[in-house]
Scaffold this motif. Structure first.
Motif, PDB file in Angstrom:
ATOM      1  N   ILE A 185       0.845  -1.201   0.000  1.00 29.09           N
ATOM      2  CA  ILE A 185       0.000   0.000   0.000  1.00 29.09           C
ATOM      3  C   ILE A 185       0.879   1.249   0.000  1.00 29.09           C
ATOM      4  N   ASP A 186       0.580   2.173  -0.898  1.00 30.46           N
ATOM      5  CA  ASP A 186       1.283   3.458  -0.963  1.00 30.46           C
ATOM      6  C   ASP A 186       0.513   4.455  -0.087  1.00 30.46           C
ATOM      7  N   TRP A 187       0.893   4.546   1.178  1.00 29.85           N
ATOM      8  CA  TRP A 187       0.142   5.368   2.126  1.00 29.85           C
ATOM      9  C   TRP A 187       0.182   6.845   1.765  1.00 29.85           C
ATOM     10  N   ARG A 188       1.297   7.304   1.197  1.00 33.19           N
ATOM     11  CA  ARG A 188       1.398   8.721   0.827  1.00 33.19           C
ATOM     12  C   ARG A 188       0.379   9.081  -0.249  1.00 33.19           C
ATOM     13  N   ALA A 189       0.145   8.134  -1.176  1.00 33.16           N
ATOM     14  CA  ALA A 189      -0.838   8.394  -2.241  1.00 33.16           C
ATOM     15  C   ALA A 189      -2.256   8.482  -1.688  1.00 33.16           C
ATOM     16  N   LEU A 190      -2.465   7.930  -0.492  1.00 32.75           N
ATOM     17  CA  LEU A 190      -3.811   7.911   0.102  1.00 32.75           C
ATOM     18  C   LEU A 190      -4.030   9.031   1.121  1.00 32.75           C
ATOM     19  N   GLU A 191      -3.044   9.901   1.287  1.00 35.07           N
ATOM     20  CA  GLU A 191      -3.176  10.998   2.253  1.00 35.07           C
ATOM     21  C   GLU A 191      -4.382  11.887   1.906  1.00 35.07           C
ATOM     22  N   GLY A 192      -5.189  12.150   2.908  1.00 31.93           N
ATOM     23  CA  GLY A 192      -6.356  13.014   2.700  1.00 31.93           C
ATOM     24  C   GLY A 192      -7.576  12.279   2.190  1.00 31.93           C
ATOM     25  N   VAL A 193      -7.428  11.022   1.799  1.00 35.22           N
ATOM     26  CA  VAL A 193      -8.565  10.242   1.296  1.00 35.22           C
ATOM     27  C   VAL A 193      -9.417   9.788   2.483  1.00 35.22           C
ATOM     28  N   ARG A 194     -10.722   9.881   2.347  1.00 30.10           N
ATOM     29  CA  ARG A 194     -11.608   9.519   3.452  1.00 30.10           C
ATOM     30  C   ARG A 194     -12.540   8.350   3.130  1.00 30.10           C
ATOM     31  N   ALA A 195     -12.520   7.895   1.880  1.00 27.98           N
ATOM     32  CA  ALA A 195     -13.368   6.753   1.502  1.00 27.98           C
ATOM     33  C   ALA A 195     -12.601   5.899   0.489  1.00 27.98           C
ATOM     34  N   ILE A 196     -12.340   4.667   0.868  1.00 29.78           N
ATOM     35  CA  ILE A 196     -11.550   3.756   0.026  1.00 29.78           C
ATOM     36  C   ILE A 196     -12.340   2.475  -0.201  1.00 29.78           C
ATOM     37  N   GLY A 197     -12.255   1.942  -1.420  1.00 25.05           N
ATOM     38  CA  GLY A 197     -12.867   0.659  -1.734  1.00 25.05           C
ATOM     39  C   GLY A 197     -11.810  -0.432  -1.728  1.00 25.05           C
ATOM     40  N   LEU A 198     -12.195  -1.618  -1.279  1.00 24.17           N
ATOM     41  CA  LEU A 198     -11.270  -2.755  -1.240  1.00 24.17           C
ATOM     42  C   LEU A 198     -11.944  -3.980  -1.826  1.00 24.17           C
ATOM     43  N   THR A 199     -11.250  -4.614  -2.775  1.00 20.59           N
ATOM     44  CA  THR A 199     -11.734  -5.877  -3.319  1.00 20.59           C
ATOM     45  C   THR A 199     -10.533  -6.788  -3.538  1.00 20.59           C
ATOM     46  N   ALA A 200     -10.805  -8.015  -3.966  1.00 19.98           N
ATOM     47  CA  ALA A 200      -9.733  -8.978  -4.215  1.00 19.98           C
ATOM     48  C   ALA A 200     -10.086  -9.805  -5.437  1.00 19.98           C
ATOM     49  N   GLY A 201      -9.086 -10.068  -6.261  1.00 17.98           N
ATOM     50  CA  GLY A 201      -9.275 -10.910  -7.435  1.00 17.98           C
ATOM     51  C   GLY A 201      -9.645 -12.332  -7.049  1.00 17.98           C
ATOM     52  N   ALA A 202     -10.093 -13.110  -8.036  1.00 21.68           N
ATOM     53  CA  ALA A 202     -10.644 -14.443  -7.770  1.00 21.68           C
ATOM     54  C   ALA A 202      -9.617 -15.451  -7.261  1.00 21.68           C
ATOM     55  N   SER A 203      -8.313 -15.119  -7.350  1.00 26.01           N
ATOM     56  CA  SER A 203      -7.302 -16.044  -6.845  1.00 26.01           C
ATOM     57  C   SER A 203      -6.615 -15.527  -5.580  1.00 26.01           C
ATOM     58  N   ALA A 204      -7.170 -14.476  -4.967  1.00 25.26           N
ATOM     59  CA  ALA A 204      -6.582 -13.895  -3.751  1.00 25.26           C
ATOM     60  C   ALA A 204      -7.333 -14.387  -2.517  1.00 25.26           C
TER      61      ALA A 204
END
Length: 317
Positions: free
Chosen positions: A256-275
């Motif tokens: 995860i690139d935490w710096r790229a997410l600075e200031g973000v308040r809503a994030i989506g998370l999913t996983a591919g079919a082999s994860a």
């Protein structure tokens, strides 16, 4: 301890393992139980390093070619499918071979064979070099399956008989991109036969639908999956196309690139079919350590499909 910034983490459902991946992993584990270690696996059983490493620890040996397998040990063919020449070679070498090809990929193989028997030339919508593409195109003699990857490829096709054509698709593609290519094929070849049912698998479709549903409410999307996983990479593309300003593929929490997410308040998370789900939990825990976390489940479908393992694994030694 300072107050943690608030963050809403939207969890896609369905996500992660599909029935074909579950079955493929179970096949390797059952082969190890039945014949003991080592069991050889031709190509990564599914495209996920975490899964592959776990199976290696149990005694699976992964190789790229059948020639790398000894004849006195069982070999498992990966979930992506193999060209017809591979099981033929295994039979010629008197090897114990177990086919872990996803039944939905096998359905596409059977579709291609039926069309070939009727004298119909096939057009395959897929990605060059992907194991599933190699396996499906390898079901028929050279020249009987033509590959297209883009709408532009359709214009360059040279076919044997425009009146005797059918198309099939890789099971892990983007639903929207495939629809565009299929429309181009139907426009150029009005008599082309389409699949009776969508070749894109239910799990790929469902995971893409969940990403589209969460896209309007998130500022960033993280997809857990491997760089060589077609369905995982398509999820990133679907997120971008649905308007998500930041869509990124990660293999696990450490990526995860935490710096790229600075200031973000809503994030989506999913996983591919082999994860596996354990990697989703790992990512959630990483967010919980940094944010005052609110979890939001975005469920668009419930999956209850299960595929049987091959008979050879259910028979006594």
């Amino acid at each position: 301890m300072p107050d943690l910034p608030p963050l809403t983490l939207s969890l896609a459902a369905p996500r992660g393992f599909c029935a074909g991946v579950d079955r493929a992993i179970k096949i390797v584990e059952m082969a190890l139980q039945k014949w003991g270690a080592p069991v050889y696996v031709r190509h990564e059983i599914v495209h996920n390093r975490f899964v592959v490493d776990a199976l290696k620890a149990k005694g699976a040996i992964f190789v790229e070619e059948l020639a790398d397998c000894p004849t006195d040990r069982p070999v498992v063919f990966s979930a992506h499918g193999v060209p017809k020449s591979v099981p033929a070679e295994a039979a010629a070498r008197n090897m114990i071979a177990v086919d872990a090809t996803c039944p939905l990929v096998t359905k596409v193989h059977n579709e291609a064979a039926r069309h070939h028997e009727a004298g119909t030339q096939m057009i395959y919508i897929g990605h060059a070099g992907h194991p599933e593409t190699i396996g499906t195109m390898g079901q028929l003699p050279p020249g009987e399956v033509l590959l297209v990857e883009t709408v532009e490829d359709v214009a360059k096709l040279t076919v044997r008989d425009p009146a005797k054509l059918a198309f099939i698709t890789q099971t892990t593609l983007s639903v929207d991109d495939t629809a565009e290519i299929a429309a181009a094929l139907k426009s150029r070849f009005p008599l082309i036969q389409a699949p009776a049912h969508d070749d894109i698998c239910y799990a790929t479709t469902n995971r893409q639908a969940a990403v589209k549903a969460m896209a309007p409410k998130i500022d960033a999307l993280l997809v857990i999956g491997a760089p060589n996983s077609s369905n995982s990479r398509r999820l990133v593309e679907v997120g971008t196309a649905a308007g998500c300003p930041y869509s990124m593929l990660i293999q696990r929490a450490a990526d995860i690139d935490w710096r790229a997410l600075e200031g973000v308040r809503a994030i989506g998370l999913t996983a591919g079919a082999s994860a596996p789900e354990i990697l989703v939990t790992e990512v959630i825990d990483a967010f919980r350590a940094r944010y005052d976390l609110t979890l939001d489940l975005v469920e668009t479908a419930v999956e209850d499909i299960e595929f049987k393992v091959p008979r050879i694994l259910r028979e006594p030694v």
